[in-house]
Design an enzyme around this catalytic site. Structure first.
Site, short mmCIF file in Angstrom:
data_model
loop_
_atom_site.label_atom_id
_atom_site.label_comp_id
_atom_site.label_asym_id
_atom_site.label_seq_id
_atom_site.Cartn_x
_atom_site.Cartn_y
_atom_site.Cartn_z
N ASN A 1 -10.98 -7.83 20.06
CA ASN A 1 -10.18 -8.98 19.60
C ASN A 1 -11.00 -9.93 18.74
OD1 ASN A 1 -8.69 -7.97 22.01
ND2 ASN A 1 -7.36 -9.70 21.52
N ARG B 1 4.03 -9.42 28.99
CA ARG B 1 4.29 -8.50 27.87
C ARG B 1 4.60 -7.12 28.48
NH1 ARG B 1 -0.74 -7.85 23.84
NH2 ARG B 1 0.24 -9.57 22.72
N TYR C 1 2.23 -0.60 18.42
CA TYR C 1 1.14 -0.97 17.50
C TYR C 1 -0.05 -0.04 17.67
CZ TYR C 1 -3.19 -3.30 16.07
OH TYR C 1 -4.43 -3.56 15.55
N ILE D 1 0.83 -1.22 0.00
CA ILE D 1 0.00 0.00 0.00
C ILE D 1 0.86 1.26 0.00
CG2 ILE D 1 -2.09 -0.99 1.03
CD1 ILE D 1 -1.10 0.17 3.75
N LYS E 1 -1.79 2.69 15.03
CA LYS E 1 -3.19 2.66 14.59
C LYS E 1 -3.88 3.98 14.95
CE LYS E 1 -5.16 -0.32 12.92
NZ LYS E 1 -5.28 -0.72 11.49
N THR F 1 -8.83 -0.29 15.83
CA THR F 1 -8.84 -1.20 16.96
C THR F 1 -9.25 -0.48 18.25
OG1 THR F 1 -7.39 -2.50 18.39
CG2 THR F 1 -6.35 -0.73 17.18
N ASP F 2 -9.75 -1.27 19.20
CA ASP F 2 -10.08 -0.69 20.52
C ASP F 2 -8.80 -0.29 21.28
OD1 ASP F 2 -9.13 -3.25 21.15
OD2 ASP F 2 -10.96 -3.90 22.16
N GLU F 3 -7.64 -0.79 20.82
CA GLU F 3 -6.40 -0.51 21.56
C GLU F 3 -6.03 0.97 21.54
OE1 GLU F 3 -3.15 -3.11 21.24
OE2 GLU F 3 -4.39 -4.89 21.01
P1 NAD Z 1 -3.12 -9.84 9.78
O1 NAD Z 1 -1.78 -9.53 10.33
O2 NAD Z 1 -3.67 -11.21 9.85
O3 NAD Z 1 -3.21 -9.39 8.26
C1 NAD Z 1 -2.68 -8.18 7.80
C2 NAD Z 1 -2.60 -8.26 6.28
O4 NAD Z 1 -2.07 -7.01 5.81
C3 NAD Z 1 -1.64 -9.35 5.77
O5 NAD Z 1 -2.25 -10.07 4.73
C4 NAD Z 1 -0.43 -8.59 5.26
O6 NAD Z 1 0.24 -9.24 4.19
C5 NAD Z 1 -1.06 -7.28 4.83
N1 NAD Z 1 -0.12 -6.15 4.85
C6 NAD Z 1 0.68 -5.76 5.87
N2 NAD Z 1 1.40 -4.69 5.51
C7 NAD Z 1 1.06 -4.41 4.22
C8 NAD Z 1 1.46 -3.41 3.29
N3 NAD Z 1 2.37 -2.50 3.60
N4 NAD Z 1 0.89 -3.40 2.06
C9 NAD Z 1 -0.05 -4.33 1.73
N5 NAD Z 1 -0.44 -5.31 2.57
C10 NAD Z 1 0.10 -5.34 3.79
O7 NAD Z 1 -4.09 -8.80 10.52
P2 NAD Z 1 -5.61 -8.93 10.95
O8 NAD Z 1 -5.67 -9.50 12.30
O9 NAD Z 1 -6.38 -9.54 9.86
O10 NAD Z 1 -5.96 -7.38 11.07
C11 NAD Z 1 -6.51 -6.65 9.97
C12 NAD Z 1 -6.80 -5.24 10.41
O11 NAD Z 1 -7.70 -5.23 11.52
C13 NAD Z 1 -5.56 -4.46 10.88
O12 NAD Z 1 -5.68 -3.13 10.44
C14 NAD Z 1 -5.65 -4.53 12.40
O13 NAD Z 1 -5.02 -3.40 12.99
C15 NAD Z 1 -7.15 -4.49 12.60
N6 NAD Z 1 -7.64 -5.13 13.83
C16 NAD Z 1 -7.38 -6.45 14.08
C17 NAD Z 1 -7.93 -7.04 15.22
C18 NAD Z 1 -7.70 -8.49 15.56
O14 NAD Z 1 -8.16 -8.95 16.59
N7 NAD Z 1 -7.00 -9.27 14.73
C19 NAD Z 1 -8.72 -6.29 16.09
C20 NAD Z 1 -8.90 -4.92 15.82
C21 NAD Z 1 -8.40 -4.37 14.67
O1 DAU Z 2 -8.02 -5.51 20.83
C1 DAU Z 2 -7.85 -5.60 19.47
C2 DAU Z 2 -6.46 -6.12 19.17
O2 DAU Z 2 -6.49 -7.51 19.48
C3 DAU Z 2 -6.02 -5.92 17.73
O3 DAU Z 2 -5.94 -4.56 17.44
C4 DAU Z 2 -4.69 -6.60 17.46
O4 DAU Z 2 -4.37 -6.52 16.08
C5 DAU Z 2 -4.80 -8.06 17.85
O5 DAU Z 2 -3.54 -8.68 17.72
C6 DAU Z 2 -5.28 -8.20 19.29
O6 DAU Z 2 -4.29 -7.70 20.22
P1 DAU Z 2 -3.97 -8.47 21.58
O7 DAU Z 2 -2.62 -8.10 22.02
O8 DAU Z 2 -5.10 -8.33 22.55
O9 DAU Z 2 -4.03 -10.00 21.02
P2 DAU Z 2 -3.12 -11.28 21.30
O10 DAU Z 2 -3.82 -12.45 20.69
O11 DAU Z 2 -1.70 -11.04 20.97
O12 DAU Z 2 -3.23 -11.42 22.88
C7 DAU Z 2 -4.49 -11.57 23.53
C8 DAU Z 2 -4.21 -11.57 25.02
O13 DAU Z 2 -3.48 -12.77 25.35
C9 DAU Z 2 -3.32 -10.42 25.49
O14 DAU Z 2 -3.74 -10.03 26.80
C10 DAU Z 2 -1.92 -11.03 25.56
C11 DAU Z 2 -2.22 -12.47 25.92
N1 DAU Z 2 -1.25 -13.47 25.40
C12 DAU Z 2 -0.94 -13.44 24.06
C13 DAU Z 2 -0.03 -14.34 23.52
C14 DAU Z 2 0.32 -14.29 22.06
C15 DAU Z 2 -0.70 -14.43 26.23
O15 DAU Z 2 -1.02 -14.47 27.44
N2 DAU Z 2 0.19 -15.33 25.69
C16 DAU Z 2 0.56 -15.30 24.38
O16 DAU Z 2 1.42 -16.14 23.97
#
Ligand code: NAD
Ligand code: DAU
Length: 364
Positions: A187, A303, A158, A62, A162, A132-134
């Site tokens: 999440n 963490r 992170y 992007i 965002k 994200t809520d973060e």
């Molecule tokens: P993910 O890491 O699984 O996927 C991210 C995707 O973006 C990948 O396919 C990667 O190849 C692509 N990408 C990364 N950098 C890029 C770049 N510079 N150009 C083009 N493509 C690129 O992430 P996800 O968990 O699917 O999250 C998607 C979105 O939702 C993110 O913006 C994240 O901040 C947001 N989000 C995720 C969560 C969650 O719980 N996973 C919660 C809240 C918000």
């Molecule tokens: O809240 C939304 C966010 O949720 C998104 O914006 C992020 O992209 C997504 O990665 C997620 O962030 P978290 O840090 O909450 O997700 P994660 O799965 O990494 O961790 C969830 C919780 O579990 C967090 O409190 C950390 C804890 N954890 C995580 C890992 C990977 C552990 O205790 N052990 C672990 O090995």
């Protein structure tokens, strides 16, 4: 009305689920998926869709203005749904720079390309930004859940990246008149989630009989949202929200990490207790040798800066646009475990790549 979408990050976890979801509901629409296929992106997540004439995959970053500009014009894109990002908090602690590049610079480039393609022509358009809520920071145990007006207080690299991208989107709306919406969700979990995140990490570790690493005291709280509910919410917003609005999306299911992992362990045990085939396929899983998955739980170093609690108030989305989360957490966990059991070749492929280096570097 037919739409022409650019879905960034559409080969990642949520983006891929969203591409499937949108195509299922609006198969007449044109979709272009733009994804750099970083370690978390996987073409296999959407490969089956790309055989239909309406969906095109482009591997690209992007941050490449010329590429984005060309795609917007040649495909006459009128809607961008922007998922592409570096998404893992732990990786942002190991190396913040890539997060600023992908999440801040990447969003700015996309916004500039959208502005150039859309604002001079006056085309009816929408830029939807996934956040994200973060960005709201961390809650105390008795605090009310985050509303859309909660002050920003990002606490990890992170979350800060965002938050910066959210501010940029609003600035382009205010300054240049870009039609945008933003959603901040909790999440997600479900199919195709990269196993660096807690739920898929624990599912795969249980199947292989490896430790389940719980950070700190395990009492950090997250609000779990099944990815299909999230995708439905984003479609609702893109289809019916007025411009310039922000929407919180949550699952309404707060759990401590330890309670969540115990529920997940119980879901795996139950499936294995019923199935000899599973016990034969995964001999290292505790249930295959008469033990319980929860015995693998191991408390590890916390963490740095670990946010204590997130909780989302989705009432605005429920009351104004009719959003209802449909997948209860127990059912969602069961379905997610079943998906990983049914898609072994998918995760075996993922485990053999860059993931191995990450696990070694982060967990030792
Ligand atoms: P993910 O890491 O699984 O996927 C991210 C995707 O973006 C990948 O396919 C990667 O190849 C692509 N990408 C990364 N950098 C890029 C770049 N510079 N150009 C083009 N493509 C690129 O992430 P996800 O968990 O699917 O999250 C998607 C979105 O939702 C993110 O913006 C994240 O901040 C947001 N989000 C995720 C969560 C969650 O719980 N996973 C919660 C809240 C918000
Ligand atoms: O809240 C939304 C966010 O949720 C998104 O914006 C992020 O992209 C997504 O990665 C997620 O962030 P978290 O840090 O909450 O997700 P994660 O799965 O990494 O961790 C969830 C919780 O579990 C967090 O409190 C950390 C804890 N954890 C995580 C890992 C990977 C552990 O205790 N052990 C672990 O090995």
């Amino acid at each position: 009305m037919q739409r022409r979408l650019l879905i960034t990050g559409g080969a990642g976890f949520i983006g891929a689920n969203f591409t499937h979801h949108w195509h299922r509901h609006r198969s007449q629409d044109r979709i272009v998926v733009l994804d750099a296929l970083t370690y978390a992106g996987n073409f296999a997540n959407i490969e089956a869709l790309c055989t239909t004439g309406n969906i095109r995959f482009v591997r690209g970053d992007i941050r490449e203005y010329d590429l984005v500009d060309k795609l917007l014009r040649e495909e006459q894109i009128d809607t961008i749904v922007h998922f592409a990002a570096e998404s893992h908090v732990d990786r942002s602690i190991h190396g913040p720079a890539e997060f600023i590049q992908a999440n801040v610079v990447g969003t700015q480039v996309l916004l500039d390309a959208a502005r150039a393609a859309w604002l001079r022509t006056g085309i009816h358009h929408r830029f939807h930004h996934i956040s994200t809520d973060e960005v709201y920071g961390s809650l105390g145990p008795e605090d009310p859940p985050f509303t859309e007006t909660h002050p920003y207080d990002p606490r990890s690299p992170y979350a800060a990246s965002k938050a910066a991208s959210d501010h940029l989107v609003r600035a382009y709306g205010n300054t240049f008149g870009l039609d945008y919406t933003i959603s901040n969700c909790s999440n997600n979990y479900g199919p195709y989630q990269f196993p660096e995140k807690l739920i898929p990490l624990c599912i795969l570790n249980v199947l292989e009989g490896r430790a389940l690493p719980i950070y700190g005291d395990g009492l950090n709280v997250r609000d779990w949202l099944h990815v299909e509910d999230h995708c439905a919410a984003v479609r609702l917003i893109v289809e019916s929200s007025p411009a310039g609005r922000t929407w919180n999306v949550g699952g309404g299911t707060e759990r401590t990490n330890i309670a969540l992992v115990q529920d997940l362990c119980a879901a795996v045990d139950a499936l294995f207790d019923e199935s000899r085939t599973l016990r034969e396929r995964f001999p290292n899983c505790p249930a295959s040798r008469g033990a319980r998955a929860a015995e693998l739980i191991t408390y590890v170093k916390d963490r740095p800066g670990h946010d204590r609690r997130y909780a989302i108030d989705s009432r605005r989305l429920e009351q104004e646009l009719g959003y209802v989360p449909r997948v209860a957490l127990t059912e969602g966990l069961k379905r997610t475990v079943a998906w990983f059991l049914d898609n072994e070749s998918w995760w075996r492929g993922v485990l053999s790549g860059e993931y191995k280096h990450w696990v070694q570097r982060h967990y030792g």
